[in-house]
Design an enzyme around this catalytic site. Structure first.
Site, short mmCIF file in Angstrom:
data_model
loop_
_atom_site.label_atom_id
_atom_site.label_comp_id
_atom_site.label_asym_id
_atom_site.label_seq_id
_atom_site.Cartn_x
_atom_site.Cartn_y
_atom_site.Cartn_z
N CYS A 134 0.94 -1.56 -0.43
CA CYS A 134 0.04 -0.22 0.07
C CYS A 134 0.80 1.30 0.02
CB CYS A 134 -0.73 0.15 1.23
SG CYS A 134 -1.73 2.01 1.64
N CYS A 137 -5.31 6.51 -3.04
CA CYS A 137 -4.39 5.54 -3.23
C CYS A 137 -2.93 5.68 -3.45
CB CYS A 137 -5.61 4.54 -3.81
SG CYS A 137 -4.49 2.59 -4.21
#
Length: 271
Positions: A80, A208
């Site tokens: 991530c 994101c």
């Protein structure tokens, strides 16, 4: 163990619960409760702390630390981007790592540099680039920037039904069994706008990191953009993506916010 110290950090609207788990306090706190269920309860926005993911900082024999990353539904993710930036900030603040650090992830060793609130991470080399794929009636492009991403360009991303379209593409047969994250990108003169449907959250998120990187790299391929590419996320905040011609070295840079510290009580898991 009936209390668990934690910190809440966010990067461009992506928020995370982070725990210093070098002494395995998370396992002691969750004793008798499946790890996945514990993460879901902690990340719940109505009944828990509320977060896009949970990060455990653990010891490593080959880097400054190792992390374990969980999506808000309790599933494990390899990588991530914004989580990596927040983890690096946390590790620096807690004296776990210096300004320049390396840490283990399932996607490989990640390098990071912390400069105050700004954090720049060097991601693992992108792979599996496939252009001009048709999915659910839309033509897009696939790349893995630590986790899989499908990128679709739109004239107006603000008009895209990200949740509906994102869910359909995420669950398409082409990406089974694990699915993919889905990004909708709009290219402007000075930046690209990106909206992302994240698997594991199963909804649109405010930002994101790996999706911003995927969108920037695909935009560079399709529209001949040069490094760095500025990405404006759904939160309105911006990230910078740096890369070389062959995508051998890719960096993600942006601000982080150390929101607060607190303690979780065991009754959250016992309810």
């Amino acid at each position: 163990m009936d209390r668990l110290p934690f910190s809440k950090l966010q990067g461009t609207g992506n928020d995370f619960v982070i725990v210093d788990n070098r002494e395995n306090i998370f396992e002691a706190f969750c004793k008798g409760i499946p790890e996945r269920e514990a993460v879901k309860r902690i990340c719940s926005r109505r009944t828990g702390v509320g977060a896009d993911g949970l990060i455990l900082i653990e010891t490593s024999n080959i880097a400054n630390f190792r992390w374990r990353f969980f999506n808000s539904d309790g599933s494990v993710a390899e990588m991530c981007g914004n989580g990596a930036r927040c983890a690096a900030r946390f590790a620096k603040e807690k004296g776990i790592a210096p300004d320049k650090m390396k840490f283990e992830t399932l996607a490989g060793i990640i390098e990071a540099e912390v400069k105050g609130r700004s954090v720049k991470v060097k991601l693992s080399k992108p792979k599996d680039l496939k252009q001009n794929i048709k999915v659910c009636g839309l033509t897009g492009h696939f790349i893995n920037t630590g986790v899989p991403h499908f990128v679709v360009f739109a004239d107006r991303v603000d008009l895209v039904n990200v949740k509906e379209l994102g869910r359909k593409i995420r669950n398409d047969e082409l990406f089974k069994p694990n699915g993919t994250n889905v990004n909708f990108a709009e290219v402007r003169l000075d930046r690209i706008l990106v909206r992302t449907y994240e698997r594991g959250v199963e909804d649109e998120t405010l930002a994101c990191g790996t999706g911003s990187v995927a969108s920037a790299l695909i935009a560079a391929k399709v529209f001949n953009l040069s490094s760095p590419v500025t990405v404006e996320t759904r939160s309105g905040e911006r990230l910078k993506v740096y890369f070389d011609e062959d995508f051998e070295e890719v960096f993600l840079e942006g601000e982080t916010v150390y929101v607060y510290e607190g303690e979780l009580r065991r009754e959250l898991l016992d309810g």
